[in-house]
Design a protein around this motif. Structure first.
Motif, mmCIF file in Angstrom:
data_model
loop_
_atom_site.group_PDB
_atom_site.id
_atom_site.type_symbol
_atom_site.label_atom_id
_atom_site.label_comp_id
_atom_site.label_asym_id
_atom_site.label_seq_id
_atom_site.Cartn_x
_atom_site.Cartn_y
_atom_site.Cartn_z
ATOM 1 N N GLY A 30 -6.077 2.343 -1.424
ATOM 2 C CA GLY A 30 -5.605 1.860 -2.710
ATOM 3 C C GLY A 30 -5.734 0.368 -2.918
ATOM 4 O O GLY A 30 -5.398 -0.145 -3.984
ATOM 5 N N ARG A 53 2.196 2.123 -3.271
ATOM 6 C CA ARG A 53 1.147 2.343 -4.271
ATOM 7 C C ARG A 53 1.127 1.254 -5.329
ATOM 8 O O ARG A 53 0.939 1.483 -6.508
ATOM 9 C CB ARG A 53 1.274 3.717 -4.945
ATOM 10 N N LEU A 108 0.824 -1.213 0.000
ATOM 11 C CA LEU A 108 0.000 0.000 0.000
ATOM 12 C C LEU A 108 0.855 1.260 0.000
ATOM 13 O O LEU A 108 0.573 2.202 -0.745
ATOM 14 C CB LEU A 108 -0.949 0.003 1.205
ATOM 15 N N LYS A 117 -0.298 -2.966 -6.143
ATOM 16 C CA LYS A 117 -1.614 -3.600 -6.142
ATOM 17 C C LYS A 117 -1.763 -4.596 -4.998
ATOM 18 O O LYS A 117 -1.051 -5.589 -4.940
ATOM 19 C CB LYS A 117 -1.844 -4.288 -7.485
ATOM 20 N N THR A 120 -9.833 0.095 0.742
ATOM 21 C CA THR A 120 -10.128 0.591 -0.602
ATOM 22 C C THR A 120 -9.651 2.031 -0.757
ATOM 23 O O THR A 120 -9.029 2.385 -1.767
ATOM 24 C CB THR A 120 -11.646 0.481 -0.896
ATOM 25 N N GLU A 121 -9.917 2.861 0.217
ATOM 26 C CA GLU A 121 -9.477 4.259 0.160
ATOM 27 C C GLU A 121 -7.955 4.379 0.180
ATOM 28 O O GLU A 121 -7.393 5.337 -0.355
ATOM 29 C CB GLU A 121 -10.091 5.056 1.312
#
Length: 187
Positions: free
Chosen positions: A143, A116, A113, A118, A140-141
């Protein structure tokens, strides 16, 4: 460019999803630079109970101990592209959402996370309470991608494995690997 993938397996029910993902990653190995695997103790027990085998140790991927903070993917400099937590327990989801890095799974998720990259969480629990839903929102927020282990039926699966594979094919798509699978064409 070939992918570097971490597969983390937690103790949630749904070991078939982890097995099918590992099987599929073997088939797609020409697209993959590296697969690293980490399993919780509960994951091994659930796998052996649900699948009635111990094949979790038979894959050609490097396996890391749950507390091995020297694993390459415990640092962003190792440049792993994707991490899939399959199945993802609500406890693991909560620790990831809270930033609690108390084992290799949660540390690696935190790294993915922050870099950045997946993070795909194949959440496997039902029903959901408000805490679960809020944790999903938080991830989710930040990423991450919540991919619930909810199979599809339009491919008319005939076995449990075919049904579970509908989820894994979606995960493979999310990772960004080329994969032949059923595609909805409409009616």
């Amino acid at each position: 460019m070939k992918k570097k993938i971490v597969v983390a397996v937690t103790g949630a029910s749904g070991s078939v999803y982890a097995k099918l993902l590992l099987d599929k990653l073997q088939v797609l190995q020409t697209q993959i630079a590296e697969v690293a695997v980490v399993m919780s103790d509960n994951a091994k027990q659930v796998w052996e109970f649900e699948l009635e085998d111990t094949t979790h140790g038979n894959y050609p991927f490097k396996v890391y101990a749950k507390n091995d903070f020297m694993a390459p993917f415990a640092s962003g400099s190792a440049r792993f592209d994707t991490m899939v937590v399959v199945p993802c327990s609500m406890g693991t989801l909560g620790r990831i959402a809270s930033g609690v890095s108390d084992d290799l799974i949660t540390r690696a998720a935190d790294v993915i996370l922050k870099e950045r990259r997946k993070l795909i969480l194949v959440a496997r629990d039902t029903p959901l309470n408000l805490i679960h839903i809020r944790n999903m929102q938080t991830v989710t927020e930040a990423g991450g991608i919540i991919c619930p282990a909810i199979p599809s039926y339009y491919s008319k699966p005939k076995t449990v494995e075919e049904l579970a594979m509908t989820v894994i094919n979606r995960v493979i798509d999310l990772i960004g690997l080329e994969n032949e699978s059923y595609r909805w064409e409409g009616i």
